[in-house]
Scaffold this motif. Sequence first.
Motif, mmCIF file in Angstrom:
data_model
loop_
_atom_site.group_PDB
_atom_site.id
_atom_site.type_symbol
_atom_site.label_atom_id
_atom_site.label_comp_id
_atom_site.label_asym_id
_atom_site.label_seq_id
_atom_site.Cartn_x
_atom_site.Cartn_y
_atom_site.Cartn_z
ATOM 1 N N PRO A 72 -2.244 2.613 -0.578
ATOM 2 C CA PRO A 72 -1.589 2.854 1.046
ATOM 3 C C PRO A 72 -0.511 1.912 1.513
ATOM 4 O O PRO A 72 -0.426 0.776 1.048
ATOM 5 C CB PRO A 72 -2.763 3.438 1.818
ATOM 6 N N MET A 73 0.316 1.901 2.351
ATOM 7 C CA MET A 73 1.066 1.151 2.939
ATOM 8 C C MET A 73 1.145 1.109 4.243
ATOM 9 O O MET A 73 2.168 0.017 4.740
ATOM 10 C CB MET A 73 2.731 0.743 2.276
ATOM 11 N N ALA A 74 0.341 1.737 4.957
ATOM 12 C CA ALA A 74 1.042 1.826 6.375
ATOM 13 C C ALA A 74 1.887 1.392 6.826
ATOM 14 O O ALA A 74 2.459 2.258 6.634
ATOM 15 C CB ALA A 74 -0.520 0.184 7.156
ATOM 16 N N SER A 75 2.062 1.056 8.348
ATOM 17 C CA SER A 75 3.352 0.639 8.978
ATOM 18 C C SER A 75 4.574 0.406 8.297
ATOM 19 O O SER A 75 5.086 0.470 8.968
ATOM 20 C CB SER A 75 3.002 0.170 10.599
ATOM 21 N N THR A 76 4.929 -0.268 6.901
ATOM 22 C CA THR A 76 6.006 -0.669 6.208
ATOM 23 C C THR A 76 6.496 0.692 6.478
ATOM 24 O O THR A 76 8.131 0.861 5.568
ATOM 25 C CB THR A 76 5.195 -1.088 5.349
ATOM 26 N N LEU A 128 9.264 -3.124 16.567
ATOM 27 C CA LEU A 128 9.498 -4.258 16.687
ATOM 28 C C LEU A 128 7.805 -4.287 18.025
ATOM 29 O O LEU A 128 6.615 -4.874 17.543
ATOM 30 C CB LEU A 128 9.988 -4.868 18.345
ATOM 31 N N GLU A 129 7.617 -3.187 17.901
ATOM 32 C CA GLU A 129 5.820 -2.951 18.380
ATOM 33 C C GLU A 129 5.221 -2.067 17.214
ATOM 34 O O GLU A 129 3.896 -1.944 17.820
ATOM 35 C CB GLU A 129 5.993 -2.583 19.572
ATOM 36 N N SER A 130 6.098 -1.645 16.597
ATOM 37 C CA SER A 130 5.138 -0.387 15.530
ATOM 38 C C SER A 130 4.693 0.566 16.401
ATOM 39 O O SER A 130 3.657 1.315 15.654
ATOM 40 C CB SER A 130 4.716 -1.104 14.867
ATOM 41 N N HIS A 131 4.762 1.337 17.549
ATOM 42 C CA HIS A 131 4.340 2.372 18.158
ATOM 43 C C HIS A 131 4.589 3.711 16.908
ATOM 44 O O HIS A 131 5.237 4.096 16.835
ATOM 45 C CB HIS A 131 4.828 2.234 19.209
ATOM 46 N N ASN A 132 3.360 4.152 16.964
ATOM 47 C CA ASN A 132 3.291 5.167 16.101
ATOM 48 C C ASN A 132 3.675 6.636 16.689
ATOM 49 O O ASN A 132 3.750 8.016 15.911
ATOM 50 C CB ASN A 132 1.613 5.499 16.442
ATOM 51 N N ASP A 133 3.311 6.348 18.546
ATOM 52 C CA ASP A 133 3.605 8.189 18.909
ATOM 53 C C ASP A 133 5.467 8.000 19.219
ATOM 54 O O ASP A 133 5.934 9.094 18.702
ATOM 55 C CB ASP A 133 3.089 7.880 20.597
ATOM 56 N N SER A 134 5.903 6.536 19.229
ATOM 57 C CA SER A 134 7.305 6.702 18.861
ATOM 58 C C SER A 134 7.543 7.569 17.483
ATOM 59 O O SER A 134 8.999 8.000 16.769
ATOM 60 C CB SER A 134 7.768 5.488 19.182
ATOM 61 N N THR A 248 5.499 -5.504 10.185
ATOM 62 C CA THR A 248 4.022 -6.158 9.547
ATOM 63 C C THR A 248 3.443 -4.631 9.222
ATOM 64 O O THR A 248 4.164 -2.889 10.048
ATOM 65 C CB THR A 248 3.782 -6.085 10.496
ATOM 66 N N GLY A 249 1.970 -4.168 8.917
ATOM 67 C CA GLY A 249 1.327 -2.824 8.640
ATOM 68 C C GLY A 249 -0.194 -3.392 8.296
ATOM 69 O O GLY A 249 -0.275 -4.438 7.897
ATOM 70 N N PHE A 250 -0.511 -2.674 8.790
ATOM 71 C CA PHE A 250 -2.089 -2.430 8.994
ATOM 72 C C PHE A 250 -3.249 -1.065 8.606
ATOM 73 O O PHE A 250 -2.842 -0.635 10.283
ATOM 74 C CB PHE A 250 -3.010 -3.365 9.627
ATOM 75 N N THR A 251 -3.707 -0.725 8.240
ATOM 76 C CA THR A 251 -5.154 0.481 7.941
ATOM 77 C C THR A 251 -6.413 0.292 7.319
ATOM 78 O O THR A 251 -6.222 -0.792 6.795
ATOM 79 C CB THR A 251 -4.992 2.069 7.984
ATOM 80 N N ASN A 252 -6.919 0.951 7.591
ATOM 81 C CA ASN A 252 -7.911 0.278 6.485
ATOM 82 C C ASN A 252 -7.962 0.449 5.682
ATOM 83 O O ASN A 252 -8.945 -0.241 5.006
ATOM 84 C CB ASN A 252 -9.266 1.477 7.707
ATOM 85 N N GLN A 253 -7.980 2.092 5.359
ATOM 86 C CA GLN A 253 -7.546 1.723 4.111
ATOM 87 C C GLN A 253 -6.446 0.582 2.754
ATOM 88 O O GLN A 253 -6.146 0.488 2.325
ATOM 89 C CB GLN A 253 -6.878 3.143 3.728
ATOM 90 N N ALA A 254 -5.122 0.498 4.270
ATOM 91 C CA ALA A 254 -4.581 -0.409 3.650
ATOM 92 C C ALA A 254 -4.361 -1.737 3.273
ATOM 93 O O ALA A 254 -3.714 -2.347 2.436
ATOM 94 C CB ALA A 254 -2.886 0.494 3.617
ATOM 95 N N GLY A 255 -4.889 -2.403 4.577
ATOM 96 C CA GLY A 255 -4.995 -3.382 4.747
ATOM 97 C C GLY A 255 -4.023 -4.132 5.301
ATOM 98 O O GLY A 255 -2.891 -3.447 5.810
ATOM 99 N N TYR A 256 -3.843 -5.158 5.279
ATOM 100 C CA TYR A 256 -2.606 -5.901 5.780
ATOM 101 C C TYR A 256 -1.376 -5.869 4.946
ATOM 102 O O TYR A 256 -1.881 -6.001 4.099
ATOM 103 C CB TYR A 256 -2.860 -7.808 6.078
ATOM 104 N N CYS A 257 -0.365 -5.244 5.389
ATOM 105 C CA CYS A 257 0.323 -4.807 4.860
ATOM 106 C C CYS A 257 2.108 -6.154 5.128
ATOM 107 O O CYS A 257 1.934 -5.827 6.613
ATOM 108 C CB CYS A 257 1.044 -3.670 3.741
ATOM 109 N N TYR A 258 2.501 -6.116 4.592
ATOM 110 C CA TYR A 258 4.688 -6.852 4.829
ATOM 111 C C TYR A 258 5.119 -6.432 4.040
ATOM 112 O O TYR A 258 4.881 -6.438 2.712
ATOM 113 C CB TYR A 258 4.156 -7.910 5.307
ATOM 114 N N VAL A 259 6.964 -6.289 4.371
ATOM 115 C CA VAL A 259 7.811 -6.110 3.514
ATOM 116 C C VAL A 259 8.565 -6.334 4.205
ATOM 117 O O VAL A 259 8.869 -6.528 5.661
ATOM 118 C CB VAL A 259 8.408 -4.981 3.621
ATOM 119 N N GLY A 260 9.497 -7.549 3.651
ATOM 120 C CA GLY A 260 10.441 -8.437 4.458
ATOM 121 C C GLY A 260 11.630 -8.954 3.977
ATOM 122 O O GLY A 260 11.748 -8.916 2.198
#
Length: 419
Positions: A72-76, A128-134, A248-260
Motif C-alpha cells: 500500500p502507498m497511502a497518500s503518495t 500541500l495538506e493532503s486533504h482526503n475530502d479534496s 508524503t503519505g501514511f496509513t495504518n497499513q502502509a506506514g510512512y511513505c514518500y515519493v520525491g
Amino acid sequence: MLFFFTHHKHFIKTGSLLLLVWLSCFCFFQNSICTYAEEKGDELQLYAQAAVLMDADTGRVLYGKNEKEVLPMASTTKIMTCILALEYGNPDKEVEVSAYAASMPKVKLYMKPGEKYRLEDLLYSLMLESHNDSAIAIAEAVGGSVEAFAVMMNQKARDIGCFDTYFITPNGLDAVVNDTGKKHSTTAEDLAKIMAYCINESPTREQFLEITQTMEYSFCDLSGSRNFHCSNHNSFLNMMQEAVSGKTGFTNQAGYCYVGAVESEGRKFTVALLACGWPNHKTYKWSDMKKLVAYGMENYSYRDIYEKQQFDVIPVANGIAGEDATPYEEAYMTVTFEQPEEESLPYLLCEEDVVEVKTSIAKELEAPVAEGEKVGQVSYFLNGELIKEYPVITTKEVEKRNFPWILQYIIQLYFLHIF
C-alpha cells in the motif's frame, strides 16, 4: 564412580565439540545472511521495506530494495490524482462538494456538502495538506465518480508502464475490492516511475511542479464565506536545495511513505519509499531520502556513450550499378544511420556500468533495393540490456538487373557501334 567420571569426561568433550560445531554453523549462516543482504543491494541499510532510486530520464533503477514488492502507498497516491486533474480538468472548473466527499476521515479540509470550490484551489489542498475530502471532490469533478476516476488512474498507470499498480481511491486510504481481493497498492519502482512521468513527461508537468513546490497557499470557497490556508508538509523541500517535488503519505497499513524528485547538475532522480516505519518513526523517510539521493549524486554522472560509425558498402546481387552501368559491373549500396545528425548519446552511469556497442548489418542485398530500407542496426547495451538502437538504412535505390534491361543495353551498344 570411575565409570561415571570417565563417561562424564567423554560427555564434556562431546558437548564441547557440538558447541564448537554449532558456533561454526551459526557464524557461517550469519555470514551467509550478510552476504545475501549485500547481494540484494541493501548496503545503505534503509529503514523502508521497499525503496527505489531511479533515473527520471530513462526509468532505470539505480538502487533498489524489494523494488517490485506490492505494498500500500497511502497518500503518495495523490500525485496520480493531481496529474490526472491537471491533464483532464479545467483549473477554473466549479467543483460542488458531495456528501460522500465531505464524509472523508481526516486529514481533511472539512468541506460541507453543497459548497463550491475552484478545482485548482483543491489541488493545492490535495498536495500541500493532503486533504482526503479534496481528493474525492476532485475525482468526482474530473471523472464523474470515484469509480470512473479510478479507471482513469489505472489506465494512466498502464500507459506509463506501471503494471504492478492498482488504484481504488484517489486519496490513498487503505482499500480492497471485496469481489477480487485486490488492494490499493503499488511497488516502489512503479511509484518512482509515476513521479518521473509527473515531473518529466506530462504535458502539465510545469503546473504540477508549481503546485508541489508552493510552500503556502490561501483560498476561499466560491461563495467567499469560508477562507482556508494550506502549508506544504513536504519537509524535504527545505532539507535539500536540489529537491523539486514530493508527496508524503501514511496509513495504518502502509506506514510512512514518500515519493520525491531531486535535480542536480542536469541529473534527475526520483525516489520512492514504502513502509518506511510506523509511529513514532516519522523521520525515517527523511533519513532514507538523504541516503539515496547522496548515493545517486556521488556515484552517477552523465557520459556520452555515442560512437561514430563508418559503414562499408554492401554488394547488391543482380543490381544495376548505375545509370551508365554495364551488365558486368557489380552494384554496391552505401548505408547510414536513420538519423545521422545525432552525434551524442548522454547516459547516466556509474564506474561499474559496462557499455557495449554492437553492429549488425546485412553482408549482401538482393535487388531491387529501395532508398531508406532498413538493412541493419547499431545497438547499445548497458550491462547486457539493450538501451538504444539506431536503424541502418540505405541511401539510394538499386534496380534489378533483368533480361529487358540487358536487351536494351545490347541494342544501345549495337547502334553506338554502327553509327
